[in-house]
Design a protein around this motif. Sequence first.
Motif, PDB file in Angstrom:
ATOM      1  N   THR A  60       1.180  -1.498   0.027  1.00  0.00           N
ATOM      2  CA  THR A  60       0.094  -0.163  -0.100  1.00  0.00           C
ATOM      3  C   THR A  60       0.898   1.274   0.238  1.00  0.00           C
ATOM      4  N   GLY A 105      -7.496  -5.444  -5.386  1.00  0.00           N
ATOM      5  CA  GLY A 105      -6.159  -4.499  -4.943  1.00  0.00           C
ATOM      6  C   GLY A 105      -7.306  -3.385  -4.320  1.00  0.00           C
ATOM      7  N   PRO A 138       1.780   0.040  -8.431  1.00  0.00           N
ATOM      8  CA  PRO A 138       0.212   0.236  -7.477  1.00  0.00           C
ATOM      9  C   PRO A 138      -0.493   1.482  -8.699  1.00  0.00           C
ATOM     10  N   ASP A 192      -6.403  -7.857  -9.036  1.00  0.00           N
ATOM     11  CA  ASP A 192      -4.660  -7.873  -8.600  1.00  0.00           C
ATOM     12  C   ASP A 192      -4.124  -9.084  -7.684  1.00  0.00           C
ATOM     13  N   THR A 193      -4.161  -8.498  -6.243  1.00  0.00           N
ATOM     14  CA  THR A 193      -4.007  -9.572  -5.347  1.00  0.00           C
ATOM     15  C   THR A 193      -2.340 -10.201  -5.297  1.00  0.00           C
ATOM     16  N   ASN A 205      -3.853  -3.011 -12.460  1.00  0.00           N
ATOM     17  CA  ASN A 205      -3.654  -2.004 -11.374  1.00  0.00           C
ATOM     18  C   ASN A 205      -2.606  -1.519 -11.714  1.00  0.00           C
ATOM     19  N   GLY A 212       0.724  -6.764 -11.313  1.00  0.00           N
ATOM     20  CA  GLY A 212      -0.617  -6.271 -11.939  1.00  0.00           C
ATOM     21  C   GLY A 212      -1.346  -5.661 -12.949  1.00  0.00           C
ATOM     22  N   SER A 224      -3.454   0.278  -3.429  1.00  0.00           N
ATOM     23  CA  SER A 224      -2.628  -1.521  -3.287  1.00  0.00           C
ATOM     24  C   SER A 224      -2.963  -2.683  -3.370  1.00  0.00           C
ATOM     25  N   ARG A 225      -1.772  -3.700  -3.986  1.00  0.00           N
ATOM     26  CA  ARG A 225      -1.916  -4.491  -4.832  1.00  0.00           C
ATOM     27  C   ARG A 225      -2.626  -5.179  -4.087  1.00  0.00           C
ATOM     28  N   THR A 226      -3.555  -5.429  -2.984  1.00  0.00           N
ATOM     29  CA  THR A 226      -3.989  -6.765  -2.294  1.00  0.00           C
ATOM     30  C   THR A 226      -4.642  -5.988  -1.373  1.00  0.00           C
TER      31      THR A 226
END
Lengths: 241, 241, 241
Positions: B27, B95, C165, B87-88, C198, C92, B57-59
Amino acid sequence: MINVNELTKIPMECTLPEFVGTTVLDTIGLVIPGAEASLLSQMQLKKPYKSLGILSSRTGAAGQINAVDEAVKSTNTEVLSIQLPRDTKGWGGHGNFIILGGENVSDVRRAIEIALKFTEKYAGELYISEAGHLEFTYSSSADQALSFAFDAPVGKPFGFFCGSPAAIGLVMADLAVKSSPVQIIRYMTPDVGTSHSNEVIAAVTGEASAVKNAVLTAREIGLRLLVSLGSYPKTPSIPYL
Amino acid sequence: MINVNELTKIPMECTLPEFVGTTVLDTIGLVIPGAEASLLSQMQLKKPYKSLGILSSRTGAAGQINAVDEAVKSTNTEVLSIQLPRDTKGWGGHGNFIILGGENVSDVRRAIEIALKFTEKYAGELYISEAGHLEFTYSSSADQALSFAFDAPVGKPFGFFCGSPAAIGLVMADLAVKSSPVQIIRYMTPDVGTSHSNEVIAAVTGEASAVKNAVLTAREIGLRLLVSLGSYPKTPSIPYL
Amino acid sequence: MINVNELTKIPMECTLPEFVGTTVLDTIGLVIPGAEASLLSQMQLKKPYKSLGILSSRTGAAGQINAVDEAVKSTNTEVLSIQLPRDTKGWGGHGNFIILGGENVSDVRRAIEIALKFTEKYAGELYISEAGHLEFTYSSSADQALSFAFDAPVGKPFGFFCGSPAAIGLVMADLAVKSSPVQIIRYMTPDVGTSHSNEVIAAVTGEASAVKNAVLTAREIGLRLLVSLGSYPKTPSIPYL
């Protein structure tokens, strides 16, 4: 009650009555004996069965859909929903989220048990390398699930071939349909018919021998092209075609 | 000026005036003191604040949206945009990419600082295993961000539960809403309301104790089912519910 | 015929006539000398060339599109389709699936060879860390592919910057367009113009020096922000800007 500070004490043998089983490809099979009314209404299923069977996986779609096809053939259940998340655990493809309905919970439980068993079998035609993946499936007589997902004519032979990166899928499709007198019933790409997966997918029908030959041709081509990217694929089960 | 042939000489302590901070789940919090006019017009924000705060954030999504909810409650800022990428980091979920606006940069900077702090806290209810993930969040009084993202009634208790693979999310939702008198305000699946994530998500409202009980029931069920797939989840922070 | 129980016996040097080559980012280049008629009709290409060239990758899009741009400039071929799957092998971003057409197979084969060569070069401005990624590309004179994908004015300078991100991409875009008198031609986010990646992406045009300066400013900012997340990026090739 689970203590969230001791997660590793949760038993891996699940005793919830909703649990049916798990298999390869992070596949879990569950039942809902009588779905809660407000949730059922949000789900907007085509027919409001209260007993639901659910199958979902992180990876693979065609094999599981074919497995569910076998399950509904031999049980008193109906396919209500098939959705394909963009998943594959970071690989370029889908996963699946499938809902069945039936009049009683023993029917849907039995259907999910059958679907889990065939999911393991059909996973044998999923080939994943460091670079991409291939998926194949074949049915001599398509039923509800293959019809729902791919417009397969019910009662007719059905073949499916998919390659990632997408370019591989397209050349597989071209050579497969050149090799056999089959009809293309679905052609899917990152922008059309998929959930933005990195795949070209073709689904075909025709005479049984032609369909099977098209699938085998696609597999031959797909494996050669996938390996050209520098790594060997593995399958999570045993090839069956 | 950075030498792109010596990337590891770039300092990890970022000194750009736009930088606010980073936290768990990849994040990053940033501000734009006065957005460039042509870019601002392309962004089509509902209100053209020149001072923007940005969290992404990615997740994770629900925890961060709840964190932004806290941030806008206690600062003179407004939620302008919430988007959920698929994403995640290869896991089955989202995300987030969230934009706040305010009349001056100190307000939006303060809001992003608060959002980063709560993002770390709320990440405690994100559980990720080798097979899938679960996410929970709870607010005793929803504000702008939860309303923007999930139609949460402002000022009312809000609960959120999410499971991947998606089948787990559905059974969690069913048992949670059976356990407590709550109202479902959003039901999201790979094809509906998500960006094709492998999740079923439910958001609920109702009396505080009922909503909290529904979230805790969903967590209990979700953890049991996730572990049945053969690996234990970890959380990037500390469970707080 | 391949024995699927001995997959590692498949030769990595592909001898299929459709094979052109592979390069970084799991990129494969292929040709279809005369596409099968029913498949061609399913593909709904804007012009039904029978000779098709295909490039696709698991990771990266702008560099490959720029590479294809170079290829069509110097061959008698035409861009027919550019699609961006949500891929990047779990990172992403996207990947790509690009189809060219030409009157004869030697033209499309030559175009794909050129595209593969430039894909390797342009991959030098793709930076991937544990936390996210950045992508940059620049052309002094955009042609068909950049126009097809990003509405680039043909014959004009073109710049592209992308950060994940997504928050990073937005601040890069803001500072880049503040640094130079360029015009934004595309602004893309997880919900708008991407396949839920992302990323925030901006594409710009203007005088050559202004566009190049904007790209270099975006790179400077992007690298500083990406590294603030705690890991250093690597590039699959050599930076060239």
